[in-house]
Design a protein around this motif. Structure first.
Motif, PDB file in Angstrom:
ATOM      1  N   CYS A  15       0.823  -1.209   0.000  1.00  0.00           N
ATOM      2  CA  CYS A  15       0.000   0.000   0.000  1.00  0.00           C
ATOM      3  C   CYS A  15       0.859   1.262   0.000  1.00  0.00           C
ATOM      4  N   PHE A  16       0.179   2.372  -0.270  1.00  0.00           N
ATOM      5  CA  PHE A  16       0.731   3.709  -0.055  1.00  0.00           C
ATOM      6  C   PHE A  16      -0.164   4.427   0.949  1.00  0.00           C
ATOM      7  N   TYR A  17       0.347   5.492   1.535  1.00  0.00           N
ATOM      8  CA  TYR A  17      -0.440   6.244   2.517  1.00  0.00           C
ATOM      9  C   TYR A  17      -0.924   7.532   1.860  1.00  0.00           C
ATOM     10  N   ILE A  18      -2.217   7.600   1.608  1.00  0.00           N
ATOM     11  CA  ILE A  18      -2.806   8.733   0.889  1.00  0.00           C
ATOM     12  C   ILE A  18      -4.103   9.146   1.566  1.00  0.00           C
ATOM     13  N   ASP A  19      -4.240  10.442   1.844  1.00  0.00           N
ATOM     14  CA  ASP A  19      -5.469  11.018   2.399  1.00  0.00           C
ATOM     15  C   ASP A  19      -5.888  10.352   3.703  1.00  0.00           C
ATOM     16  N   GLY A  20      -4.894  10.000   4.517  1.00  0.00           N
ATOM     17  CA  GLY A  20      -5.187   9.424   5.828  1.00  0.00           C
ATOM     18  C   GLY A  20      -5.502   7.958   5.824  1.00  0.00           C
ATOM     19  N   HIS A  21      -5.281   7.268   4.689  1.00  0.00           N
ATOM     20  CA  HIS A  21      -5.603   5.840   4.591  1.00  0.00           C
ATOM     21  C   HIS A  21      -4.456   5.093   3.914  1.00  0.00           C
ATOM     22  N   TRP A  22      -4.358   3.803   4.230  1.00  0.00           N
ATOM     23  CA  TRP A  22      -3.461   2.918   3.508  1.00  0.00           C
ATOM     24  C   TRP A  22      -4.195   2.445   2.265  1.00  0.00           C
ATOM     25  N   VAL A  23      -3.718   2.872   1.104  1.00  0.00           N
ATOM     26  CA  VAL A  23      -4.400   2.642  -0.161  1.00  0.00           C
ATOM     27  C   VAL A  23      -3.686   1.532  -0.922  1.00  0.00           C
ATOM     28  N   ALA A  58      -3.742  15.249  -5.236  1.00  0.00           N
ATOM     29  CA  ALA A  58      -5.110  15.735  -5.032  1.00  0.00           C
ATOM     30  C   ALA A  58      -5.468  15.751  -3.550  1.00  0.00           C
ATOM     31  N   ALA A  59      -5.024  14.721  -2.808  1.00  0.00           N
ATOM     32  CA  ALA A  59      -5.310  14.675  -1.378  1.00  0.00           C
ATOM     33  C   ALA A  59      -4.624  15.818  -0.641  1.00  0.00           C
ATOM     34  N   ALA A  60      -3.357  16.051  -0.968  1.00  0.00           N
ATOM     35  CA  ALA A  60      -2.624  17.150  -0.332  1.00  0.00           C
ATOM     36  C   ALA A  60      -3.224  18.499  -0.718  1.00  0.00           C
ATOM     37  N   ARG A  61      -3.661  18.617  -1.970  1.00  0.00           N
ATOM     38  CA  ARG A  61      -4.251  19.862  -2.462  1.00  0.00           C
ATOM     39  C   ARG A  61      -5.554  20.173  -1.722  1.00  0.00           C
ATOM     40  N   ALA A  62      -6.414  19.155  -1.597  1.00  0.00           N
ATOM     41  CA  ALA A  62      -7.683  19.362  -0.905  1.00  0.00           C
ATOM     42  C   ALA A  62      -7.453  19.687   0.571  1.00  0.00           C
ATOM     43  N   VAL A 181       1.817  17.804   2.471  1.00  0.00           N
ATOM     44  CA  VAL A 181       3.001  17.262   1.807  1.00  0.00           C
ATOM     45  C   VAL A 181       2.744  15.909   1.156  1.00  0.00           C
ATOM     46  N   ILE A 182       3.576  15.651   0.130  1.00  0.00           N
ATOM     47  CA  ILE A 182       3.710  14.325  -0.463  1.00  0.00           C
ATOM     48  C   ILE A 182       5.161  13.910  -0.300  1.00  0.00           C
ATOM     49  N   LEU A 210      -0.226  14.534   5.234  1.00  0.00           N
ATOM     50  CA  LEU A 210       0.986  13.805   4.871  1.00  0.00           C
ATOM     51  C   LEU A 210       0.593  12.589   4.042  1.00  0.00           C
ATOM     52  N   ASN A 211       1.207  12.480   2.873  1.00  0.00           N
ATOM     53  CA  ASN A 211       0.933  11.391   1.944  1.00  0.00           C
ATOM     54  C   ASN A 211       2.263  10.797   1.493  1.00  0.00           C
ATOM     55  N   VAL A 212       2.275   9.488   1.231  1.00  0.00           N
ATOM     56  CA  VAL A 212       3.529   8.814   0.878  1.00  0.00           C
ATOM     57  C   VAL A 212       3.321   7.911  -0.334  1.00  0.00           C
ATOM     58  N   VAL A 213       4.207   8.054  -1.312  1.00  0.00           N
ATOM     59  CA  VAL A 213       4.261   7.131  -2.447  1.00  0.00           C
ATOM     60  C   VAL A 213       5.719   6.769  -2.709  1.00  0.00           C
ATOM     61  N   THR A 214       5.925   5.569  -3.230  1.00  0.00           N
ATOM     62  CA  THR A 214       7.236   5.170  -3.740  1.00  0.00           C
ATOM     63  C   THR A 214       7.135   5.170  -5.251  1.00  0.00           C
ATOM     64  N   ALA A 215       8.004   5.923  -5.916  1.00  0.00           N
ATOM     65  CA  ALA A 215       7.836   6.121  -7.354  1.00  0.00           C
ATOM     66  C   ALA A 215       9.156   6.033  -8.087  1.00  0.00           C
TER      67      ALA A 215
END
Length: 487
Positions: A15-23, A58-62, A181-182, A210-215
């Motif tokens: 998963c990644f952590y986006i908008d307060g959830h593990w996605v 989008a999550a960080a923007r909102a 942040v991302i 706070l949002n996290v992706v591995t890219a």
């Protein structure tokens, strides 16, 4: 010893952590973590697709445009960040182990240096208590209210070599300013940011802060180019930093860039070698030279060059090269096969261009596997030689002689970089005056230190902007002036 002897949460792997959830990741693309000790795959994690990068933006923007975070008072944000810092503190042992497991940092080095990241989280929390986000200045008509506002959505990008500690310069500073942040994890060490995300969730940070992706490279470029990102804080290589600067300039996005160095340690003629080299040696090849502020060029007076060479080589011989999980180890392997070949290529260039090898120069003896390179020291390295000019990012140091202080300063400044440096001498005020002449952003006299409350960053190709201290907070702020009439 196995690289991962404790279970990692399933979310970290899938998963990644986006908008307060593990996605859960939509893409099936994965990245393999290869042990620099065994050269074997030890873990496989998912990579973000372009859609997931867009989701994080989008999550960080909102969260910034309509969420509570940038509208909180500084004390309200500080309360969240204090809990965040405490949650991070409870994960320092894991973070230190991950530093060793992912990229081969010696465990003793990791356990000692991981606390620098802890200090940075505490510093920015405490800084909020007294920082002036607004002030009044008199004008002819009345006064102006000068307000410091969060810049907006910030993309925070860290490299593999010290991922947590580098994120710790960025992560608490940006939310302290009111930004959302991302975090873009490096593919070589993707777990640190996920631990930070877990801490943020436990601390109750509002969704999207706070949002996290591995890219990979393509998706990282999409993040940098996104119109939803107002600020990019990047630590890494010069070529990537220049590409980020160009992409940001097209839309005037704000940037902080820390891009490496080729730092010089100046030993003045009155330096006491026994104490100077004791302080300097650990910072010439820290983590096999894979640290941006490594003092990789030692400048010594010509009449003391032989003495310095003998003393420094003797100190280097005492460095224990071994398994990074062994607490006795001073130096482990470099990151991977690409890094291994790159560093050996620089060593060969040093030989071919006429520098004289004092010690090392090849694969560390006694290791059939792993990316081990001997601690290597060259002398008679002319300023125009490749090993004296380019950042090697490996355990390679040059010793160069100088005739007088003016030449020492000229040699120190004869580089495209300007990150760090040091000066050693019995007269500390004289050493300070020499340090003032070195074109670098971060210098030290008779020792070396990194402090959360002191700005860190470079000049020239070492980057722009500063991290740490009030300057690190201000890099995530915009200044607005509102002129007011006399009541």
């Amino acid at each position: 010893m196995s690289a991962f002897t404790v279970d990692l949460p399933d979310e970290f792997l899938n998963c990644f952590y986006i908008d307060g959830h593990w996605v859960p990741a939509a893409s099936a693309r994965r990245v393999s973590l290869v042990s620099p000790v065994s050269e074997e795959e030890v873990l496989s994690l998912l990579l973000a697709s372009g859609a997931e990068v867009e989701h994080a933006v989008a999550a960080a923007r909102a969260a910034f445009d309509t969420g509570p975070w940038p509208r909180m008072t500084a004390p309200e944000r500080a309360a969240y960040l204090r809990r965040f810092a405490d949650e991070v503190r409870g994960r320092l042992t894991l973070l230190a182990r991950l530093w060793t497991a992912q990229v081969g940092a010696p465990v003793r080095f990791a356990q000692g240096l991981i606390h620098a990241g802890e200090d940075r989280f505490d510093h920015f929390t405490e800084l909020l208590g007294g920082y002036a986000f607004g002030e009044r200045r008199p004008t002819r008509r009345g006064h102006a209210r000068v307000v410091r506002e969060p810049v907006g959505v910030a993309a925070l990008i860290a490299p593999w070599n010290a991922t947590f500690n580098i994120f710790a310069h960025k992560v608490p500073a940006a939310p302290a300013a009111g930004c959302t942040v991302i975090l873009k994890s490096p593919v070589e060490s993707p777990l640190d940011a996920l631990v930070i995300a877990e801490a943020a969730a436990a601390a109750g940070l509002p969704p999207g802060v706070l949002n996290v992706v591995t890219a990979g490279a393509r998706e990282s470029a999409e993040l940098v180019a996104s119109a939803g990102v107002d600020k990019i804080s990047f630590t890494g290589s010069v070529p990537t930093g220049l590409r980020i600067a160009e992409a940001a300039a097209r839309r005037m996005a704000r940037t902080t860039l820390e891009l490496g160095g080729k730092s010089a340690a100046i030993l003045l003629d009155d330096a006491d070698l026994s104490t100077a080299l004791c302080a300097l040696t650990p910072f010439t090849m820290p983590f096999s030279g894979q640290i941006c502020f490594a003092q990789t060029r030692i400048l010594a007076p010509l009449h003391r060059t032989a003495e310095v060479e003998e003393a420094y080589v003797s100190a280097v011989r005492r460095l224990w090269v071994g398994d990074p999980w062994d607490t006795a180890t001073d130096m482990g392997p470099v990151l991977d096969a690409r890094q291994y070949d790159r560093v050996l290529g620089y060593i060969e260039a040093g030989r071919a261009e006429g520098a004289r090898l004092l010690i090392g120069g090849g694969r560390s003896p006694g290791f059939d596997r792993g990316y081990y390179i001997e601690p290597t020291v060259f002398t008679q390295a002319a300023p125009e030689m490749t090993i004296a000019r380019e950042e090697i990012f490996g355990p390679v140091v040059t010793v160069q002689g100088y005739r007088d202080v003016d030449e020492a300063v000229r040699l120190a400044n004869d580089t495209d970089f300007g990150l760090s440096g040091s000066v050693f001498g019995a007269d500390v005020e004289r050493a300070f005056e020499v340090a003032l002449r070195v074109k670098a952003g971060h210098l030290a006299v008779n020792g070396f230190e990194i402090s959360a409350g002191v700005p860190f960053g470079g000049r020239k190709l070492s980057g722009q902007g500063r991290e740490g201290g009030p300057e690190g907070l201000e890099s995530f702020l915009e200044t607005k002036a509102v002129f007011m009439p006399t009541p």
